[in-house]
Design a protein around this motif. Structure first.
Motif, PDB file in Angstrom:
ATOM      1  N   LYS A 129      18.820  -5.919  -3.254  1.00  0.00           N
ATOM      2  CA  LYS A 129      19.089  -6.375  -4.646  1.00  0.00           C
ATOM      3  C   LYS A 129      20.723  -6.221  -4.807  1.00  0.00           C
ATOM      4  O   LYS A 129      21.457  -6.957  -5.271  1.00  0.00           O
ATOM      5  CB  LYS A 129      19.090  -5.152  -5.572  1.00  0.00           C
ATOM      6  CG  LYS A 129      19.154  -5.403  -7.233  1.00  0.00           C
ATOM      7  CD  LYS A 129      18.393  -4.184  -8.022  1.00  0.00           C
ATOM      8  CE  LYS A 129      19.052  -4.451  -9.649  1.00  0.00           C
ATOM      9  NZ  LYS A 129      18.458  -3.686 -10.265  1.00  0.00           N
ATOM     10  N   THR A 140      23.134  -9.447  -5.556  1.00  0.00           N
ATOM     11  CA  THR A 140      23.875  -9.201  -6.706  1.00  0.00           C
ATOM     12  C   THR A 140      25.478  -9.905  -6.106  1.00  0.00           C
ATOM     13  O   THR A 140      26.169 -10.516  -6.889  1.00  0.00           O
ATOM     14  CB  THR A 140      24.147  -7.886  -7.078  1.00  0.00           C
ATOM     15  OG1 THR A 140      22.913  -7.403  -7.646  1.00  0.00           O
ATOM     16  CG2 THR A 140      25.212  -7.668  -8.234  1.00  0.00           C
ATOM     17  N   HIS A 164      25.296 -13.414  -5.972  1.00  0.00           N
ATOM     18  CA  HIS A 164      25.319 -13.983  -7.311  1.00  0.00           C
ATOM     19  C   HIS A 164      26.420 -14.121  -7.970  1.00  0.00           C
ATOM     20  O   HIS A 164      27.102 -15.006  -8.600  1.00  0.00           O
ATOM     21  CB  HIS A 164      24.094 -13.594  -8.369  1.00  0.00           C
ATOM     22  CG  HIS A 164      24.257 -13.922  -9.765  1.00  0.00           C
ATOM     23  ND1 HIS A 164      24.987 -13.570 -10.692  1.00  0.00           N
ATOM     24  CD2 HIS A 164      23.493 -15.105 -10.293  1.00  0.00           C
ATOM     25  CE1 HIS A 164      24.866 -14.230 -11.833  1.00  0.00           C
ATOM     26  NE2 HIS A 164      23.747 -15.095 -11.432  1.00  0.00           N
ATOM     27  N   ARG A 183      21.088 -19.839  -4.705  1.00  0.00           N
ATOM     28  CA  ARG A 183      20.081 -19.249  -5.875  1.00  0.00           C
ATOM     29  C   ARG A 183      18.765 -18.958  -5.407  1.00  0.00           C
ATOM     30  O   ARG A 183      18.258 -18.107  -5.973  1.00  0.00           O
ATOM     31  CB  ARG A 183      20.096 -20.340  -6.874  1.00  0.00           C
ATOM     32  CG  ARG A 183      21.426 -20.342  -7.509  1.00  0.00           C
ATOM     33  CD  ARG A 183      21.472 -21.897  -8.467  1.00  0.00           C
ATOM     34  NE  ARG A 183      22.949 -21.994  -8.950  1.00  0.00           N
ATOM     35  CZ  ARG A 183      23.124 -23.355  -9.428  1.00  0.00           C
ATOM     36  NH1 ARG A 183      22.243 -24.450  -9.548  1.00  0.00           N
ATOM     37  NH2 ARG A 183      24.373 -23.425 -10.326  1.00  0.00           N
ATOM     38  N   ALA A 220      16.901 -15.149  -5.218  1.00  0.00           N
ATOM     39  CA  ALA A 220      15.523 -14.839  -5.976  1.00  0.00           C
ATOM     40  C   ALA A 220      14.583 -14.546  -4.799  1.00  0.00           C
ATOM     41  O   ALA A 220      13.966 -13.563  -5.258  1.00  0.00           O
ATOM     42  CB  ALA A 220      14.833 -16.323  -6.388  1.00  0.00           C
ATOM     43  N   SER A 268      15.890 -10.485  -4.099  1.00  0.00           N
ATOM     44  CA  SER A 268      15.477  -9.552  -5.062  1.00  0.00           C
ATOM     45  C   SER A 268      15.031 -10.362  -6.684  1.00  0.00           C
ATOM     46  O   SER A 268      16.031 -10.815  -7.425  1.00  0.00           O
ATOM     47  CB  SER A 268      16.676  -8.554  -5.654  1.00  0.00           C
ATOM     48  OG  SER A 268      16.218  -7.758  -6.508  1.00  0.00           O
ATOM     49  N   PRO A 290      14.765 -11.311  -9.963  1.00  0.00           N
ATOM     50  CA  PRO A 290      15.397 -10.892 -11.438  1.00  0.00           C
ATOM     51  C   PRO A 290      14.296 -10.761 -12.312  1.00  0.00           C
ATOM     52  O   PRO A 290      14.363  -9.693 -12.985  1.00  0.00           O
ATOM     53  CB  PRO A 290      16.476 -11.965 -11.708  1.00  0.00           C
ATOM     54  CG  PRO A 290      16.697 -12.656 -10.590  1.00  0.00           C
ATOM     55  CD  PRO A 290      15.666 -12.780  -9.671  1.00  0.00           C
ATOM     56  N   HIS A 307      12.825  -7.164 -12.104  1.00  0.00           N
ATOM     57  CA  HIS A 307      13.457  -6.085 -12.673  1.00  0.00           C
ATOM     58  C   HIS A 307      13.549  -6.379 -14.313  1.00  0.00           C
ATOM     59  O   HIS A 307      13.858  -5.343 -14.985  1.00  0.00           O
ATOM     60  CB  HIS A 307      15.063  -5.942 -12.090  1.00  0.00           C
ATOM     61  CG  HIS A 307      14.815  -5.884 -10.791  1.00  0.00           C
ATOM     62  ND1 HIS A 307      14.600  -4.821 -10.044  1.00  0.00           N
ATOM     63  CD2 HIS A 307      15.289  -6.617  -9.627  1.00  0.00           C
ATOM     64  CE1 HIS A 307      14.355  -4.896  -8.730  1.00  0.00           C
ATOM     65  NE2 HIS A 307      14.935  -6.168  -8.495  1.00  0.00           N
ATOM     66  N   ASP A 308      13.649  -7.540 -14.604  1.00  0.00           N
ATOM     67  CA  ASP A 308      13.901  -7.726 -16.264  1.00  0.00           C
ATOM     68  C   ASP A 308      12.600  -7.869 -17.045  1.00  0.00           C
ATOM     69  O   ASP A 308      12.659  -7.391 -18.031  1.00  0.00           O
ATOM     70  CB  ASP A 308      14.766  -9.181 -16.344  1.00  0.00           C
ATOM     71  CG  ASP A 308      16.133  -9.287 -15.518  1.00  0.00           C
ATOM     72  OD1 ASP A 308      16.399  -8.029 -15.330  1.00  0.00           O
ATOM     73  OD2 ASP A 308      16.533 -10.365 -15.280  1.00  0.00           O
TER      74      ASP A 308
END
Length: 939
Positions: free
Chosen positions: A711, A715, A718, A764, A768, A771, A773, A776-777
C-alpha cells in the motif's frame, strides 16, 4: 564459421525467463525458451541445444523428471543441464538433481556473472565431449578398416630405411618367414638370412639394378627358408623413394605367400602339356554356347562331328539338337539340366545321326555351365570327342578316355608350343587366342606376341626373353600386361619350359598363359590398404604407438604422437620397456610421481593382454611443459589368438582438465555457499520451531507488513511517480511547441511522450496490483469483484457471487480483509496454472457467526494424499506445493480455518472460514446460510 552455442531456458516465471534470456542472449548464445516440462522435452529433442537452464518448479512435470528423461534418451543424454531453483535449495534437493543427471545446480537469486560462467563452462564441456565422440568414432572406424585390410590380405608389410639398414616388418611378415612373433632383428641382413641361398644374389642384383636406374616400382618372387627347412615362395611388390639427389633412401612394400600358387602353376604346366598332347592325339572338338542368345561357337572338329562343314561360324542349339539321336535327346537334355541345377560338370555320351551316313556315330561331351554374379547360367562350354571306335572297343580306349577327362578339367588356360626348328609360327590353343583376343586362323609368332604386350611392359619382356634364351635357363616364369581388343588391359602370367639340344641351343618352347588380372587387382587393393594405413598413422589427430611382445619394444610412433611428445622418432622408437618412463618423461596423474614401467598402459597391454580404458597420465616434454594425456591401450593378437604386440592411443586433455578444475572450483564455491546457507536456514529453523504460535504470529505480521508495504509503494507511485510523469508530459508538451520548427526534435519528443504515456498507464496498473484501492475503499466484496475482472488478463474467467448489496454490511478490519483477499488471489492463480479449464467461481457468504469464501473450478484436480506424501507432510496436513500451507496458517492465525477438497479429474473446491464474532452488522438479503459449517477447533 564457428557454431553458435544454443541454450534452452525453461521457467514458468515470465520475469525470470525474460532476465535469463536477456543475460545469456547478450553473451552471444542462441536462446530457446520453454515454460513447461513437456515443452522443454519437445524443444530439446528437436533443436539439440548445448545447455538446458532448467527451473526445478514447473507447472506440469518438475525439473528433476525433465532432467531424468533427457539423460535417459539416447538423442538427448549428451545435453548439459543446469538446475536453478529459488525454492528447492536444500542439500537433499541438490543431491536429487545430481542423481537425476544434472551437471550443475544454482540457487536463485543467482548473480549474473555466476550464471554466465556456469553456462559457459557447460558449453565448453559439451563441445569437448562432442569432439571426443567424433574422434572416438573416427579411431574406431580406422582401426576396423586396418584390421579388415590386414586380415583380408594375409600379407606382410615391410619398411626399409636404406641409409641405416633398419627394416620394420608388419602384419604377417614374421609368420611368412617362419619366425616367432617379435624375433625379427630389424636389420636388412636378417632379411637376407631367411632368403633361399639360390635367390639371394638374384634378389640383391635386381634391387641394386632398380635403384641404379632410379626405378620406383619393384616386383619379384623369391623363396624363404623356414627354420624347419620348409621352403615357401613369396611374391613381393614394393616402391622405392629417392631424395633430392636421386639417392634411394627408403623402400616399402607388401609380401604374400604364393607357395600354393607356385605348386598350382607346376600342376597346371603338367596338365596343359597333357591337354596339348591329348587334344592333338584325340582329335577333339570344342563348343561354347551363349545361353542368353542361344548362339553357339563350334570349332571345325566339333562342326565336322555334328555333320556340318565350314569353319568356326556361329551355330545354334537347335542345329545341334537336330543331329542328336531321337532316343538320346531326353537323356542328354536331362543331364544338362541336372548339371546346371547342381552346378556340376556336364558329362554325357550320345549318338548323332549324320546325313551322309546311315550308321550313327558316338560322341562324348564334357563341359561346364558358367554363372553370372546373380547365380544365373550365362554360358555353356565344353569339348566333344568322337568315341565311335571306343564304343566298339571300350576296353582298348579306356586309357585315352581317362587322359581326356584329366585334360578337360584344365580348360580355360591358354597353351602355346613353339618348335623353333620348324619356323617362327607357334601352335596356340583356342583358349590362348581367347586370352589375347586373336582370330582363330591368325598366325602367332614371337614377334606377333610382342605386339600384343602392353607398351609399358614390352621392353622388359624383350629383355627377359633374351636373358632366358641366351643364358641357358630352362624355366620361364614372368608376369606382364596385354591390350585385349575388347577387354582392355589384362594381366597374364607366363609359365613355360625351354628344351635345348646337346649344345644348349633352344629348340622348343612350350608353356601356358594364365589370366591373373583379379590377383593383380587384389594386390593393388592391398597396396591401397598399405597407403591407407600409412595415412592413418601419419595424420590421425591422436598419438598412436605400437610395440612388439614380449619386451614391449616400441616399433612405431605416429607423426602426431611424436609432435605431442616433442621428441624425434630416433629418441623414442626401438627402446625397451625398462626405459619407457625415463625416455618418454611419464609421470602418474599427479604430475610429480615418476611412473613405473610395469604400470604403464602399453606395458600391461603388450605383456599381459590387458585392455586399458581412459587412464590419465602426465607427459613431460623436453621444453619443460607437461601434458595431461588420456590413454587407451589394448593387445594385438595373431589369428591364433597369440599375443604379438600392443597398441596405445592418447590425446591431450590438458585444456579439458583446466576447464574441469575451473568448474570444480566453481562447484566447491557453490557448495560452500550452500553449506553457509544451509547453516543459516538451520539456525533460523531452530528459532522458528521454538514456538509454533510465534511463527504464526510472525507470518501474519509478515503478510500484513507486505500488504502495508504494497500500500505504501502504491501510494508513493500514485502520489509521487504518477504526478512526476504527468508533470513531465506537461513540460514535454511545452517543449513540443518550442521545438515546432525542428521536425526531428518534434518526432523525438513525440516518442518520449509515448513512452511517458505507456509508463503512466503501467504505473496505474501496478498501483492497482500492489494495493487495489477498491479493497480499502469499498470493502472485501467489491475487492473480490475487482480481482475476478483482473484475472481476465491471464485468460481466466472468474464468476464472483457476493451477498445482495455487495456485502456492505460486512465490516472487517483492514488487516483481515487484506489477508482474505490475498488468499483468494493465490487460489485463483493456482486454478489458472493447474486446472486447465480457464474458468473459476468465487462465492462469498456470511451470517452473524461466520464469513465463508469458496473458490471452485471444474478442472484437472489432484490427489491430496499423494501431494502430501510427496511433500513428506504428516497425515492430514497440506502440501506447500500450491501455497496451501501458507493459506492454512494464515487462517489459523486469524482464528479461522481452511478446507480443500479435490480429486483427479473432478476439480477443486477450496473454502476459507472466518468467525465474525461481533464484527458483522445486520446482513442484507438472504441472511441464513444454506451451507452447514463444520465445527473446527480454534488453534
Amino acid at each position: 564459421m564457428d557454431k553458435i552455442a544454443a541454450v534452452l531456458i525453461v521457467d514458468d516465471n515470465p520475469g525470470a525467463l525474460y532476465v535469463k534470456s536477456r543475460v545469456l542472449g547478450g553473451k552471444g548464445y542462441r536462446v530457446l525458451e520453454a515454460v513447461t516440462g513437456e515443452e522443454a522435452l519437445t524443444v530439446a529433442t528437436e533443436t539439440q541445444p548445448d545447455v538446458v537452464v532448467l527451473d526445478v518448479h514447473l507447472p506440469d512435470i518438475d525439473g528433476f523428471e525433465v532432467c531424468r528423461r533427457l539423460k535417459r534418451a539416447a538423442a538427448t543424454r549428451h545435453i548439459k543441464i543446469l538446475h536453478t531453483s529459488a525454492v528447492r535449495i536444500a542439500a537433499s534437493d541438490r543431491i536429487k538433481g545430481l542423481e537425476c543427471g544434472t551437471d550443475a545446480y544454482l540457487i536463485e537469486p543467482v548473480e549474473e556473472e555466476e550464471l554466465v560462467s556456469t553456462v559457459g563452462a557447460l558449453v565448453r564441456l559439451a563441445e569437448q565431449e562432442r569432439e571426443n565422440r567424433r574422434l572416438i568414432q573416427k579411431l574406431t572406424r580406422t582401426e576396423r578398416q586396418l584390421r579388415e585390410a590386414t586380415e583380408a590380405a594375409d600379407c606382410g608389410i615391410w619398411d626399409w630405411d636404406i641409409l641405416t639398414g633398419q627394416v620394420d616388418w608388419f602384419g604377417a611378415h614374421e609368420r611368412l618367414a617362419g619366425m616367432k612373433p617379435g624375433s625379427f632383428g630389424g636389420k636388412v641382413e636378417d632379411f637376407t638370412d631367411v632368403l633361399h641361398p639360390d635367390d639371394r644374389g638374384r634378389v640383391w642384383r635386381k634391387l641394386d639394378d632398380l635403384m641404379t636406374r632410379r626405378e620406383t616400382h619393384y616386383e619379384d618372387e623369391y623363396r624363404f627358408i623356414h627354420p624347419d627347412g620348409t621352403v615357401c615362395w613369396m611374391s613381393a611388390t614394393g616402391r622405392f623413394f629417392y631424395d633430392e639427389d636421386g639417392k634411394a633412401v627408403r623402400m616399402t612394400g607388401v609380401v604374400q605367400d604364393i607357395t600354393e600358387h607356385k605348386a598350382a602353376e607346376d600342376r597346371l604346366r603338367e596338365s596343359e602339356e597333357r591337354v596339348r598332347l591329348t587334344l592333338e592325339g584325340a582329335d577333339m572338338g570344342s563348343w561354347d554356347v551363349d545361353l542368353r542368345t542361344g548362339r553357339a561357337i563350334w570349332n571345325r572338329r566339333h562342326a565336322a562331328l555334328q555333320g556340318y562343314g565350314g569353319g568356326d561360324e556361329p551355330h545354334t542349339i537347335e542345329q545341334w539338337r537336330s543331329r542328336v539321336h531321337p532316343d538320346d535327346v531326353d537323356r542328354v537334355l536331362a543331364a544338362a539340366e541336372e548339371a546346371k541345377r547342381g552346378r556340376t560338370p556336364f558329362a554325357v555320351e550320345h549318338r548323332v545321326c549324320l546325313p551322309q551316313s546311315s550308321e550313327p556315330r558316338w560322341l562324348s561331351l564334357y563341359g561346364r555351365f558358367i554363372y553370372d554374379e546373380a547365380g544365373a547360367p550365362v554360358r555353356f562350354s565344353g569339348v566333344s570327342l568322337d568315341i565311335t571306335e571306343r564304343k566298339r572297343a571300350e576296353d582298348a580306349l579306356k586309357q585315352v578316355t581317362e587322359s581326356l577327362s584329366l585334360a578337360q578339367r584344365a580348360s580355360g588356360s591358354g597353351v602355346w608350343d613353339w618348335k623353333m626348328t620348324t619356323g617362327p609360327s607357334a601352335f596356340v590353343s583356342p583358349e590362348y587366342r581367347a586370352l589375347y583376343g586373336l582370330a582363330a586362323d591368325e598366325p602367332v609368332s614371337y614377334e606377333k606376341w610382342l605386339t600384343l604386350v602392353h607398351p609399358d611392359d614390352r621392353e622388359r619382356m624383350e629383355r627377359y626373353g633374351r636373358e632366358v634364351f641366351q643364358h641357358g635357363g630352362q624355366d620361364y616364369n614372368v608376369e606382364f600386361r596385354i591390350l585385349h581388343p575388347s577387354r582392355g588391359v589384362r594381366w597374364l602370367a607366363g609359365l613355360g619350359r625351354i628344351e635345348r639340344n646337346e649344345v644348349g641351343e633352344p629348340i622348343r618352347f612350350t608353356g601356358v598363359n594364365l589370366d591373373i588380372t583379379e590377383r593383380k587387382r587384389a594386390e593393388a587393393e592391398a597396396e591401397e590398404g598399405r597407403r591407407l594405413l600409412q595415412a592413418i598413422l601419419q595424420y590421425i589427430p591422436e598419438g598412436l604407438t605400437i610395440a612388439d611382445a614380449p619386451d614391449v619394444t616400441i616399433r612405431h610412433v605416429s607423426d602426431y604422437g611424436r609432435l605431442l611428445t616433442g621428441r624425434s622418432a630416433e629418441a623414442i622408437e626401438g627402446i625397451p620397456a625398462e626405459q619407457h618412463s625415463e625416455r618418454w618423461g611419464i609421470f602418474q596423474a599427479d604430475g610429480v610421481t615418476p611412473a613405473h614401467n610395469e604400470d604403464l598402459p602399453l606395458t600391461r597391454a603388450t605383456k599381459h593382454g590387458e585392455v586399458v580404458i581412459d587412464e590419465e597420465w602426465v607427459l613431460a616434454r623436453p621444453d619443460g611443459s607437461k601434458l595431461i594425456l588420456l590413454c587407451n591401450a589394448g593387445p594385438i593378437r595373431d589369428r591364433q589368438g597369440r599375443l604379438v604386440g600392443g597398441m596405445i592411443t592418447w590425446r591431450d586433455i590438458s585444456e579439458r582438465k583446466r576447464t574441469e578444475a575451473a568448474l570444480r572450483e566453481a562447484q566447491e564455491r557453490l557448495q560452500r555457499w550452500n553449506v553457509e546457507l544451509e547453516q543459516a536456514v538451520n539456525d533460523k529453523t531452530a528459532e522458528l520451531t521454538h514456538s509454533q504460535d510465534r511463527l504464526r504470529a510472525l507470518a501474519t505480521e509478515l503478510n500484513l507488513a507486505e500488504q502495508r508495504e504494497r500500500k505504501r509503494i502504491a501510494t508513493e507511485l500514485h502520489d509521487h511517480l504518477q504526478q512526476m510523469l504527468v508533470l513531465a508530459k506537461m513540460k514535454l508538451g511545452q517543449g513540443k511547441r518550442l521545438a515546432f520548427p525542428l521536425p526531428a526534435c518534434v518526432d523525438l519528443m513525440k516518442q518520449v511522450d509515448d513512452v511517458l504515456t505507456e509508463a503512466l498507464q503501467y504505473t496505474r496498473t501496478l498501483v492497482a496490483e500492489l494495493s487495489p484501492p477498491v479493497l480499502h475503499d469499498q470493502g472485501l466484496a467489491a475487492g473480490l469483484k475487482w480481482l475476478g475482472e483482473s484475472m481476465k488478463k491471464h485468460d481466466l474467467t472468474v464468476t464472483v457471487l457476493v451477498p445482495d448489496g455487495d456485502g456492505r454490511g460486512l465490516k472487517l478490519p483492514d488487516d483481515q480483509a487484506v489477508l482474505l483477499f490475498q488468499s483468494v488471489r493465490e487460489l485463483l492463480i493456482n486454478s489458472w496454472k493447474h486446472a486447465g479449464t480457464g474458468q473459476a467461481t468465487v462465492s462469498m457468504d456470511y451470517d452473524e457467526q461466520y464469513l465463508r469464501i469458496e473458490v471452485r473450478d471444474e478442472g484437472a484436480g489432484f490427489d491430496l494424499a499423494a501431494a502430501a506424501a510427496a511433500a513428506a507432510v504428516p497425515s492430514g496436513g497440506l502440501s506447500s506445493k500450491f501455497g496451501l500451507f501458507s493459506i492454512q496458517e494464515r487462517m489459523r492465525a486469524m482464528g479461522g480455518s481452511f478446507d480443500i477438497q479435490s480429486a483427479p479429474g473432478k476439480g477443486t473446491t477450496a473454502a476459507v472460514l472466518l468467525p465474525l464474532r461481533q464484527q458483522v452488522g445486520a446482513p442484507s438479503g438472504n441472511s441464513t446460510l444454506s451451507l452447514q459449517f463444520p465445527q473446527r477447533s480454534q488453534n
